[in-house]
Design a protein around this motif. Structure first.
Motif, PDB file in Angstrom:
ATOM      1  N   LEU A 176       0.136   6.697   0.523  1.00  0.00           N
ATOM      2  CA  LEU A 176      -0.422   5.353   0.662  1.00  0.00           C
ATOM      3  C   LEU A 176      -1.573   5.190  -0.319  1.00  0.00           C
ATOM      4  N   ARG A 177      -1.728   3.985  -0.802  1.00  0.00           N
ATOM      5  CA  ARG A 177      -2.777   3.726  -1.792  1.00  0.00           C
ATOM      6  C   ARG A 177      -3.237   2.279  -1.659  1.00  0.00           C
ATOM      7  N   ARG A 178      -4.535   2.094  -1.480  1.00  0.00           N
ATOM      8  CA  ARG A 178      -5.108   0.743  -1.432  1.00  0.00           C
ATOM      9  C   ARG A 178      -6.175   0.647  -2.507  1.00  0.00           C
ATOM     10  N   ALA A 179      -5.934  -0.232  -3.471  1.00  0.00           N
ATOM     11  CA  ALA A 179      -6.843  -0.378  -4.613  1.00  0.00           C
ATOM     12  C   ALA A 179      -7.480  -1.755  -4.588  1.00  0.00           C
ATOM     13  N   SER A 188      -1.452   9.042   7.329  1.00  0.00           N
ATOM     14  CA  SER A 188      -2.118   8.655   6.082  1.00  0.00           C
ATOM     15  C   SER A 188      -2.844   7.322   6.194  1.00  0.00           C
ATOM     16  N   THR A 189      -2.442   6.479   7.149  1.00  0.00           N
ATOM     17  CA  THR A 189      -3.107   5.181   7.295  1.00  0.00           C
ATOM     18  C   THR A 189      -4.577   5.337   7.667  1.00  0.00           C
ATOM     19  N   LEU A 190      -4.948   6.487   8.259  1.00  0.00           N
ATOM     20  CA  LEU A 190      -6.349   6.712   8.610  1.00  0.00           C
ATOM     21  C   LEU A 190      -7.239   6.745   7.369  1.00  0.00           C
ATOM     22  N   PHE A 191      -6.662   7.156   6.232  1.00  0.00           N
ATOM     23  CA  PHE A 191      -7.445   7.233   4.996  1.00  0.00           C
ATOM     24  C   PHE A 191      -7.699   5.850   4.384  1.00  0.00           C
ATOM     25  N   SER A 213     -11.410   0.665  -7.239  1.00  0.00           N
ATOM     26  CA  SER A 213     -11.726   1.702  -6.252  1.00  0.00           C
ATOM     27  C   SER A 213     -10.459   1.967  -5.453  1.00  0.00           C
ATOM     28  N   VAL A 214     -10.160   3.252  -5.272  1.00  0.00           N
ATOM     29  CA  VAL A 214      -8.884   3.649  -4.673  1.00  0.00           C
ATOM     30  C   VAL A 214      -9.140   4.399  -3.376  1.00  0.00           C
ATOM     31  N   ARG A 215      -8.493   3.937  -2.301  1.00  0.00           N
ATOM     32  CA  ARG A 215      -8.476   4.653  -1.030  1.00  0.00           C
ATOM     33  C   ARG A 215      -7.044   5.113  -0.771  1.00  0.00           C
ATOM     34  N   GLY A 216      -6.906   6.317  -0.283  1.00  0.00           N
ATOM     35  CA  GLY A 216      -5.568   6.829   0.013  1.00  0.00           C
ATOM     36  C   GLY A 216      -5.616   8.278   0.422  1.00  0.00           C
ATOM     37  N   ASP A 217      -4.457   8.787   0.825  1.00  0.00           N
ATOM     38  CA  ASP A 217      -4.354  10.170   1.262  1.00  0.00           C
ATOM     39  C   ASP A 217      -4.194  11.092   0.069  1.00  0.00           C
ATOM     40  N   VAL A 265       0.829  -1.213   0.000  1.00  0.00           N
ATOM     41  CA  VAL A 265       0.000   0.000   0.000  1.00  0.00           C
ATOM     42  C   VAL A 265       0.860   1.259   0.000  1.00  0.00           C
ATOM     43  N   VAL A 266       2.138   1.126   0.281  1.00  0.00           N
ATOM     44  CA  VAL A 266       3.040   2.288   0.277  1.00  0.00           C
ATOM     45  C   VAL A 266       3.467   2.564  -1.156  1.00  0.00           C
ATOM     46  N   THR A 267       3.243   3.767  -1.631  1.00  0.00           N
ATOM     47  CA  THR A 267       3.609   4.137  -2.996  1.00  0.00           C
ATOM     48  C   THR A 267       5.095   4.483  -3.068  1.00  0.00           C
ATOM     49  N   GLY A 268       5.564   4.711  -4.266  1.00  0.00           N
ATOM     50  CA  GLY A 268       6.957   5.115  -4.435  1.00  0.00           C
ATOM     51  C   GLY A 268       7.273   6.398  -3.703  1.00  0.00           C
TER      52      GLY A 268
END
Length: 437
Positions: free
Chosen positions: A197-200, A99-102, A188-192, A58-61
């Protein structure tokens, strides 16, 4: 050499041999040890990664860069005692944690992707729609939805949705080039907002849009060569068929239905009919897709259009046919399946050493053809066409289509091979009519 010198030399040789043997055994033992360690460690690493992999993914570059800069700032602060770097490290390392809250929350979407129409010609308009439904029992907050469309990416900002609520988004699909365009799957994308952070999560299956090449309608019997309704007459002699050849003396075992009684009565000897074997018309098209054979991309697309136009008319005529290229055999059960197959043809590399080898390999399992058509670009010489021509028998009619973008159309005959030069798709119908005369 004295005996003492010889003994000293032998002793040194024995020590060297023993040393080399020891090194060999040690290296073999080390390899076995490393193999054993790898056999133990690899499953453990895979098990650990299976647990922490989804978390780290979930951690982006950009997120990893921020974490690295935060750790570097922390190290510099501890070494040099700089308060500024401690403050910077605190901010940088706190950002991913906040950012994990998002990422908190679960989505329950039902996504339907539709393309209308599913098959278009280059340049035609194609539209798509994505219908998103909240299939859960609770309301969902606004969500960002991403939809890959070919090489592009469409982004939609979905509003908050109540349980069972439906939302529709429309999008246009570019059709300026022949291709198979894949739309989906939607994510569907969740993230800050910073993108740390990005969770798809994927929804729905991808849908294909076939962008067919431009074609022209040809007259029936487009090949201009398949004229015999009963089939093509070959030079092979057989005992029963429909193309009469000659009479011969009766041999025990011959079918008496083919005895020619009038001739037998006149000469006083039983005579039977012989026939020339007729074959059902079978067309084989060989489309050379090697990139070096074409001067430009437009020339390659023109060659695809020529092949597709001829193949479509032959299929409409009900004639059995096969189309092959370097990538394999096209599907030719129907005009639609053939056009779909043409969308997947791309310029290829040198998969075969010669064009003759390519044609031989791709056609050796096919039925013997009555007509062979060869399509290539301006980089394909007459010698290349002739090399393919030599693979087939003399009773096979053969036509070569040399596509030279912008050239004047013409028809010529080279050693039994009919050569057609074509520079524009609009020239194909009159050329085919001229071929049949």
């Amino acid at each position: 050499m004295s005996a003492s010198s010889t003994a000293s030399f032998d002793a040194r040789g024995t020590r060297a041999t023993r040393f080399a043997g020891g090194v060999t055994r040690a290296s073999a033992s080390a390899r076995r040890l490393l193999t054993a360690i790898g056999a133990i460690v690899t499953p453990v690493v895979r098990l650990i990664w299976r647990g922490i992999g989804p978390v780290l993914n979930v951690v982006t570059g950009l997120g990893w860069l921020v974490v690295a800069l935060g750790m570097l700032s922390l190290v510099l602060s501890l070494i040099f005692g700089w308060q500024e770097f401690m403050y910077l490290a605190t901010v940088l390392l706190a950002a991913p944690l906040v950012s994990t809250l998002f990422l908190v929350g679960r989505s329950s979407f039902g996504v339907f992707i539709e393309l209308n129409p599913r098959r278009v010609v280059v340049g035609d308009r194609a539209m798509g729609r994505m219908v998103v439904t909240n299939t859960g029992e609770r309301a969902l907050p606004p969500t960002r939805m991403e939809l890959p469309v070919g090489r592009g990416l469409a982004e939609f900002q979905l509003p908050g949705m109540k349980a069972g609520e439906e939302h529709e988004e429309l999008f246009a699909v570019p059709t300026h080039k022949r291709a198979v365009i894949v739309a989906g799957p939607a994510e569907s994308v969740r993230g800050d907002q910073l993108g740390l952070l990005r969770r798809a999560q994927k929804w729905a299956d991808p849908v294909d849009l076939f962008v067919h090449p431009r074609t022209v309608r040809l007259a029936p019997s487009a090949a201009g060569l398949v004229r015999d309704l009963e089939g093509q007459v070959s030079k092979k002699i057989t005992n029963n068929d429909i193309a009469f050849h000659a009479l011969r003396p009766y041999v025990p075992g011959d079918d008496r239905r083919y005895v020619h009684w009038r001739t037998s009565a006149r000469i006083g000897q039983l005579m039977v009919r012989q026939f020339e074997e007729t074959r059902r018309s079978q067309v084989t098209m060989i489309h050379a897709s090697r990139s070096e054979l074409y001067a430009t991309e437009d020339e390659f697309e023109l060659a695809i259009s020529v092949t597709a136009s001829i193949a479509a008319q032959i299929i409409r005529d009900g004639t059995q046919m096969n189309v092959v290229s370097e990538s394999g055999m096209w599907r030719t059960q129907t005009v639609t399946s053939m056009m779909d197959a043409s969308c997947r043809i791309e310029p290829s590399g040198r998969e075969f050493s010669t064009l003759r080898e390519f044609a031989r390999e791709r056609t050796r399992r096919l039925p013997a053809p009555s007509v062979v058509m060869i399509v290539g670009g301006s980089g394909m010489t007459i010698a290349d066409f002739r090399s393919i021509q030599s693979l087939f028998g003399q009773d096979t009619s053969q036509v070569g289509f040399r596509v030279v973008h912008g050239s004047e159309p013409k028809i010529s005959v080279v050693a039994g091979l009919t050569m057609i030069t074509i520079g524009d798709l609009a020239d194909l119908p009159p050329l085919i009519r001229g071929l049949g005369r």
